[in-house]
Scaffold this active site. Structure first.
Site, PDB file in Angstrom:
ATOM      1  N   ASP A  36       0.793  -1.215   0.021  1.00 48.79           N
ATOM      2  CA  ASP A  36      -0.089   0.107  -0.041  1.00 48.79           C
ATOM      3  C   ASP A  36       0.702   1.068  -0.050  1.00 48.79           C
ATOM      4  O   ASP A  36       1.992   0.996   0.311  1.00 48.79           O
ATOM      5  CB  ASP A  36      -0.897   0.068   1.021  1.00 48.79           C
ATOM      6  CG  ASP A  36      -1.957  -0.921   1.215  1.00 48.79           C
ATOM      7  OD1 ASP A  36      -2.153  -1.530   0.151  1.00 48.79           O
ATOM      8  OD2 ASP A  36      -2.747  -1.257   2.152  1.00 48.79           O
ATOM      9  N   TRP A  37       0.153   2.184  -0.522  1.00 47.34           N
ATOM     10  CA  TRP A  37       0.900   3.544  -0.515  1.00 47.34           C
ATOM     11  C   TRP A  37       1.538   4.042   0.942  1.00 47.34           C
ATOM     12  O   TRP A  37       2.778   4.553   0.871  1.00 47.34           O
ATOM     13  CB  TRP A  37       0.059   4.604  -0.994  1.00 47.34           C
ATOM     14  CG  TRP A  37       0.313   6.053  -0.951  1.00 47.34           C
ATOM     15  CD1 TRP A  37       1.407   6.626  -1.524  1.00 47.34           C
ATOM     16  CD2 TRP A  37      -0.026   7.214  -0.187  1.00 47.34           C
ATOM     17  NE1 TRP A  37       1.600   7.899  -1.461  1.00 47.34           N
ATOM     18  CE2 TRP A  37       0.870   8.355  -0.271  1.00 47.34           C
ATOM     19  CE3 TRP A  37      -1.126   7.311   0.866  1.00 47.34           C
ATOM     20  CZ2 TRP A  37       0.390   9.597   0.059  1.00 47.34           C
ATOM     21  CZ3 TRP A  37      -1.197   8.668   1.224  1.00 47.34           C
ATOM     22  CH2 TRP A  37      -0.526   9.598   1.055  1.00 47.34           C
TER      23      TRP A  37
END
Length: 211
Positions: free
Chosen positions: A57-58
């Site tokens: 994830d970011w």
């Protein structure tokens, strides 16, 4: 963009293992202004052949492997698909779990009305399994090791929320106190074990959490 704070942990003719910083996409987003990401930074700075194998994830930091040719990409992707890799994450969660370890087996699905959030759904969700273990109890929060057996989007974040212990600094799932307790999402991919796509040698990589 320069590589800046992307640490290269290992490289050879078949693969790269790097430490992805928080607040960096693994692959380009759909919008043109979201092109900046881990794979494009590597491709633009000496590794034009780099191919993504899996994603973080970011906001999640930590270990990620990229292939450097088509055959290696195919083999590494197969290992992830067939669950022949080992992965573990270090996280800080709100509160102190009653037990020292456990398992969470709750099906998950994407929830369009609250995008990009995911939710537990016993009818439409996809099977998801996480093992967790307390590493340290720190009063209002705990340091835990999370081992995902499946690889659903936001799996660790939603599973920990489901047992009442959201991750600190999680802007999507944490309540106000847990969100304010840290300046970033406290989730880090700290262990990655895989077979070398050419030699078959079992490779183990570790990265301590920066929190």
């Amino acid at each position: 963009m320069p590589l800046s704070n992307i640490e290269i942990i290992h490289q050879d003719e078949a693969l790269l293992v790097v430490n992805k910083p928080t607040l960096l996409l693994s692959v380009p987003g759909r919008a043109e202004d979201n092109r900046d990401c881990l794979v494009t930074r590597l491709q633009d700075n000496g590794y034009p052949e780099a191919r993504i194998v899996h994603r973080l994830d970011w906001e999640t930091s930590g270990l990620i492997v990229l292939a450097r040719d088509a055959d290696s990409h195919r083999e590494l992707s197969r290992q992830f698909h067939d669950r022949e890799t080992e992965k573990a994450y270090t996280a800080l969660c709100w509160g102190e779990p009653a037990a020292d370890s456990g398992r969470i087996e709750l099906p998950l699905r994407y929830d369009p009305p609250t995008k990009p959030r995911h939710v537990v759904d016993h009818e439409l969700g996809r099977h998801a399994l996480t093992f967790w273990r307390v590493l340290e109890r720190c009063g209002h929060y705990s340091r835990v090791e999370l081992t995902p057996i499946t690889g659903r989007s936001h799996q660790l974040r939603v599973h920990m929320l489901s047992i009442g212990h959201p991750l600190l600094g999680d802007r999507l799932y944490a309540h106000d106190e847990a969100l304010a307790a840290a300046g970033r999402l406290c989730l880090h991919a700290s262990l990655l074990v895989l077979g070398h796509p050419q030699s078959g040698e079992r490779l183990r990589f570790e990265s301590p959490a920066p929190f």
